[in-house]
Design a protein around this motif. Structure first.
Motif, PDB file in Angstrom:
ATOM      1  N   PRO A  92     -21.224  75.227   2.487  1.00 39.82           N
ATOM      2  CA  PRO A  92     -21.012  73.770   2.452  1.00 39.82           C
ATOM      3  C   PRO A  92     -19.704  73.429   1.737  1.00 39.82           C
ATOM      4  N   GLY A  93     -18.828  72.734   2.436  1.00 38.35           N
ATOM      5  CA  GLY A  93     -17.559  72.324   1.836  1.00 38.35           C
ATOM      6  C   GLY A  93     -16.401  73.244   2.141  1.00 38.35           C
ATOM      7  N   GLY A  94     -16.635  74.311   2.901  1.00 36.54           N
ATOM      8  CA  GLY A  94     -15.514  75.194   3.206  1.00 36.54           C
ATOM      9  C   GLY A  94     -15.922  76.496   3.835  1.00 36.54           C
ATOM     10  N   ASP A  95     -14.976  77.393   3.922  1.00 39.06           N
ATOM     11  CA  ASP A  95     -15.230  78.743   4.403  1.00 39.06           C
ATOM     12  C   ASP A  95     -14.222  79.675   3.738  1.00 39.06           C
ATOM     13  N   ILE A  96     -14.320  80.953   4.049  1.00 44.04           N
ATOM     14  CA  ILE A  96     -13.478  81.948   3.374  1.00 44.04           C
ATOM     15  C   ILE A  96     -11.979  81.704   3.616  1.00 44.04           C
ATOM     16  N   GLY A  97     -11.650  81.092   4.748  1.00 44.55           N
ATOM     17  CA  GLY A  97     -10.246  80.815   5.045  1.00 44.55           C
ATOM     18  C   GLY A  97      -9.676  79.729   4.139  1.00 44.55           C
ATOM     19  N   LYS A  98     -10.417  78.627   4.023  1.00 47.13           N
ATOM     20  CA  LYS A  98      -9.999  77.546   3.126  1.00 47.13           C
ATOM     21  C   LYS A  98      -9.927  78.062   1.691  1.00 47.13           C
ATOM     22  N   LEU A  99     -10.956  78.823   1.313  1.00 44.89           N
ATOM     23  CA  LEU A  99     -11.018  79.366  -0.047  1.00 44.89           C
ATOM     24  C   LEU A  99      -9.813  80.262  -0.349  1.00 44.89           C
ATOM     25  N   SER A 121     -10.618  68.628 -15.107  1.00 47.28           N
ATOM     26  CA  SER A 121     -10.316  67.683 -14.029  1.00 47.28           C
ATOM     27  C   SER A 121     -11.536  67.134 -13.294  1.00 47.28           C
ATOM     28  N   GLY A 122     -12.743  67.609 -13.626  1.00 45.79           N
ATOM     29  CA  GLY A 122     -13.922  67.062 -12.951  1.00 45.79           C
ATOM     30  C   GLY A 122     -15.159  67.912 -13.191  1.00 45.79           C
ATOM     31  N   PRO A 123     -16.288  67.548 -12.542  1.00 47.75           N
ATOM     32  CA  PRO A 123     -17.570  68.222 -12.789  1.00 47.75           C
ATOM     33  C   PRO A 123     -17.547  69.703 -12.434  1.00 47.75           C
ATOM     34  N   ILE A 124     -18.282  70.484 -13.196  1.00 46.90           N
ATOM     35  CA  ILE A 124     -18.257  71.937 -13.012  1.00 46.90           C
ATOM     36  C   ILE A 124     -19.469  72.445 -12.235  1.00 46.90           C
ATOM     37  N   GLY A 125     -19.250  73.607 -11.590  1.00 45.29           N
ATOM     38  CA  GLY A 125     -20.343  74.353 -10.979  1.00 45.29           C
ATOM     39  C   GLY A 125     -20.582  74.093  -9.498  1.00 45.29           C
ATOM     40  N   ASP A 126     -19.860  73.129  -8.904  1.00 44.30           N
ATOM     41  CA  ASP A 126     -20.134  72.761  -7.503  1.00 44.30           C
ATOM     42  C   ASP A 126     -19.977  73.955  -6.558  1.00 44.30           C
ATOM     43  N   HIS A 127     -18.879  74.690  -6.697  1.00 49.35           N
ATOM     44  CA  HIS A 127     -18.632  75.782  -5.755  1.00 49.35           C
ATOM     45  C   HIS A 127     -19.721  76.850  -5.841  1.00 49.35           C
ATOM     46  N   GLY A 128     -19.965  77.317  -7.042  1.00 51.78           N
ATOM     47  CA  GLY A 128     -20.949  78.384  -7.215  1.00 51.78           C
ATOM     48  C   GLY A 128     -22.322  78.002  -6.690  1.00 51.78           C
ATOM     49  N   ILE A 129     -22.748  76.786  -7.001  1.00 49.52           N
ATOM     50  CA  ILE A 129     -24.093  76.376  -6.580  1.00 49.52           C
ATOM     51  C   ILE A 129     -24.141  76.107  -5.074  1.00 49.52           C
ATOM     52  N   ALA A 130     -23.056  75.554  -4.509  1.00 50.29           N
ATOM     53  CA  ALA A 130     -23.036  75.308  -3.058  1.00 50.29           C
ATOM     54  C   ALA A 130     -23.123  76.630  -2.289  1.00 50.29           C
ATOM     55  N   VAL A 131     -22.370  77.633  -2.738  1.00 47.62           N
ATOM     56  CA  VAL A 131     -22.385  78.938  -2.066  1.00 47.62           C
ATOM     57  C   VAL A 131     -23.749  79.599  -2.243  1.00 47.62           C
ATOM     58  N   MET A 132     -24.245  79.530  -3.474  1.00 46.35           N
ATOM     59  CA  MET A 132     -25.523  80.157  -3.800  1.00 46.35           C
ATOM     60  C   MET A 132     -26.669  79.522  -3.009  1.00 46.35           C
ATOM     61  N   SER A 188      -8.060  88.734  -3.462  1.00 49.06           N
ATOM     62  CA  SER A 188      -8.866  89.095  -2.304  1.00 49.06           C
ATOM     63  C   SER A 188     -10.133  88.262  -2.341  1.00 49.06           C
ATOM     64  N   TYR A 189     -10.610  87.867  -1.172  1.00 52.15           N
ATOM     65  CA  TYR A 189     -11.771  86.984  -1.071  1.00 52.15           C
ATOM     66  C   TYR A 189     -12.874  87.690  -0.292  1.00 52.15           C
ATOM     67  N   VAL A 190     -14.060  87.758  -0.927  1.00 53.62           N
ATOM     68  CA  VAL A 190     -15.183  88.495  -0.356  1.00 53.62           C
ATOM     69  C   VAL A 190     -16.445  87.630  -0.367  1.00 53.62           C
ATOM     70  N   VAL A 191     -16.243  86.319  -0.390  1.00 49.35           N
ATOM     71  CA  VAL A 191     -17.364  85.390  -0.549  1.00 49.35           C
ATOM     72  C   VAL A 191     -18.424  85.600   0.532  1.00 49.35           C
ATOM     73  N   THR A 192     -19.676  85.453   0.157  1.00 51.63           N
ATOM     74  CA  THR A 192     -20.773  85.487   1.109  1.00 51.63           C
ATOM     75  C   THR A 192     -21.720  84.334   0.815  1.00 51.63           C
ATOM     76  N   PRO A 193     -22.102  83.535   1.798  1.00 50.84           N
ATOM     77  CA  PRO A 193     -21.696  83.631   3.206  1.00 50.84           C
ATOM     78  C   PRO A 193     -20.256  83.178   3.440  1.00 50.84           C
ATOM     79  N   ILE A 194     -19.723  83.563   4.581  1.00 52.63           N
ATOM     80  CA  ILE A 194     -18.336  83.262   4.932  1.00 52.63           C
ATOM     81  C   ILE A 194     -18.139  81.768   5.171  1.00 52.63           C
ATOM     82  N   PHE A 195     -19.144  81.126   5.732  1.00 50.43           N
ATOM     83  CA  PHE A 195     -19.128  79.663   5.908  1.00 50.43           C
ATOM     84  C   PHE A 195     -20.135  79.062   4.938  1.00 50.43           C
TER      85      PHE A 195
END
Lengths: 334, 334
Positions: free
Chosen positions: A63-70, A168-179, A54-61
């Motif tokens: 940088p780099g995606g949205d809850i649908g892509k995720l 496979s590559g650099p870490i932390g991008d998703h968390g920091i982009a959302v944050m 289940s996906y509850v990410v906030t915000p829904i949109f």
């Protein structure tokens, strides 16, 4: 109100049917989904992988995606991490009354784009609407079914002493982009979530070696938590080297500012692989040739003793214990 | 706060792992789930059914069941309605911060009981925690995979003129039981939700006849909406007879009081079957021998002309058009 989601859109009645047809079937259209029976039917044979998130990410949109892509990438990646080729996905929405139909449309289009890239198909779905204040915009559940090719045996319990640990590559991008989006701060350079389907990468890795023992995507809890899971499941010790750890400058800077450790920040387009040593370079090269793996590294190795422990050799040559995440570093990150 | 769900329980870290182990793996325990890989792996071969539903019922505990039992029965029944034997289920929670751990435990035990009765297994799961005010207690998604036996071909599009329409028992129990609890009114007699797994009933029906054309459980939108779906999918007309329609007195009374029509009230343990006429009595008898089918009836028949329409012959001999539900009769009923 015609451009907002109403409680009646979740009633199972006329409005619900119209929404399903216009918003889901027409966009995601395929013959299995279009049947609209209580369950999707397909033929399969062999070892199947089955997963849910289940996906509850906030915000829904973000940088780099949205809850649908995720929601697509997360579930596709869970299938890929068991060595499976993703085939069929389900898509279930919990929508807060009043949610803009336009935003829902954007999200469904992201779902379509991501499933197309992953070569998967949405074959069944569900929509529930809850009253205002009983959700935060929109939540998505996706479940998925995939086929594990003959001879593939990947599991968190398969790591053995001597194996190499690849990232496979650099870490932390998703968390920091959302944050950063959530907290409203910006970078001088553009930092985006790494959210991506990794099934093609995994297919290329499996083609390059039949000695891939573990695969896992370091999402919630970050790389540190994933390595700890593998160490515990396989009852081995993992040593990683800090100087090999890829982290973008923006991520490092944000982590320093916020007091985060990038080892614990979520990723949505990275994988950790534990590979028999003789095949490690070959697998590394296979990863580097893929779209999302250009910055892959051999991060460390599996050793005997101290079962379940993960340690990091630091820049200074010291050894630091890397524990599992404790507490709630970044709530609602996926 | 130790007896409440915290944001950290959804972080993917240590607390999350403890919760998963103690609350889910220990209770629902089976070798596939216990592996705790990103995806469950099993072997299957043939025509598979795959379905998903999210459950947002309020209140979470209601007469005759709770959201856990409902989440299993609803998905098991969706599989059964495609003729499938339910095999594997996923279980995904979205929990509001502060939710009592004791209630979660009760719900997981209901899940266990219902899956045991249905002969299905929870093989994979997920837990997300959202901040207070971002959900209403707890939501569940279950998805399911089932196997369709050779020769079975059940679909909403298979009804043919001349077929009989069967109903497995009285309508409206679930909707009225949930509503009565929500609104705080009580009956002199005990009215409970009919929430139950119907896969054994379906297995017995399929054993009794190879001419079962459609199966569907009349949940959200009620019997009227389900019959309309079948009429539209099969491009036929359905005629039902009011005097054969089983409705409990308590349900009728509550419906009159609240201005509801029982034809539109949700059921969670009933099915509609469209069966070739020569086999109708045999199938009816098979249903009546099952635990949840003692009050089954032949409710009407399929005729040609007026494609997509459902009509009811009333007690008075008149004919009334039965349309699909419009609006939001009973939000969050499942």
């Amino acid at each position: 109100m015609a451009d907002r989601i109403l409680l009646a859109h979740g009633s199972g009645g006329k409005l619900a049917h119209d929404l399903v047809q216009k918003m889901f079937v027409d966009v995601l259209g395929n013959p299995i989904l279009a049947k609209l029976d209580d369950a999707a039917v397909f033929t399969a044979s062999g070892r199947l992988a089955f997963t849910t998130d289940s996906y509850v990410v906030t915000p829904i949109f973000f940088p780099g995606g949205d809850i649908g892509k995720l929601a697509v990438c997360g579930t596709v990646n869970d299938l890929a991490m068991s060595g499976a080729r993703p085939l069929y996905l389900s898509l279930s929405f919990i929508i807060e009354e009043g949610f803009p139909q336009k935003d829902l449309e954007k999200i469904v289009n992201s779902v379509k784009e991501a499933t197309d890239e992953a070569g998967a198909t949405i074959v069944t779905g569900d929509t529930k609407v809850v009253d205002q204040g009983s959700a935060d915009g929109l939540y998505i559940n996706t479940s998925g079914v995939g086929l594990i090719p003959e001879g593939v045996d990947v599991s968190g319990g398969n790591a053995r002493p001597g194996d190499k640990v690849l990232l496979s590559g650099p870490i932390g991008d998703h968390g920091i982009a959302v944050m950063s989006k959530r907290e409203g701060f910006s970078f001088s350079t553009k930092l985006e979530s790494d959210c991506a389907p990794l099934n093609d990468m995994v297919a290329d890795m499996l083609a390059a070696s039949s000695n891939i023992h573990c695969l896992r995507d370091p999402t919630r809890g970050g790389l540190a938590t994933t390595l700890n899971e593998l160490a515990k499941q396989s009852e081995i010790k993992i040593i990683i080297e800090e100087e090999r750890l890829p982290v973008r400058d923006e991520v490092l800077a944000a982590c320093e500012m916020l007091g985060f450790d990038p080892l614990y920040v979520a990723n949505e387009g990275k994988l950790v692989a534990v590979v028999a040593a003789p095949d490690a370079e070959r697998v590394l090269n296979a990863i580097r040739k893929t779209r999302y793996g250009k910055e892959a590294v051999i991060l460390g190795e599996v050793v005997e003793g101290d079962s379940g422990r993960v340690v990091m050799k630091t820049h200074l040559g010291a050894t630091r214990i890397v524990d599992m995440l404790v507490g709630d570093l970044l709530p609602r990150i996926c």
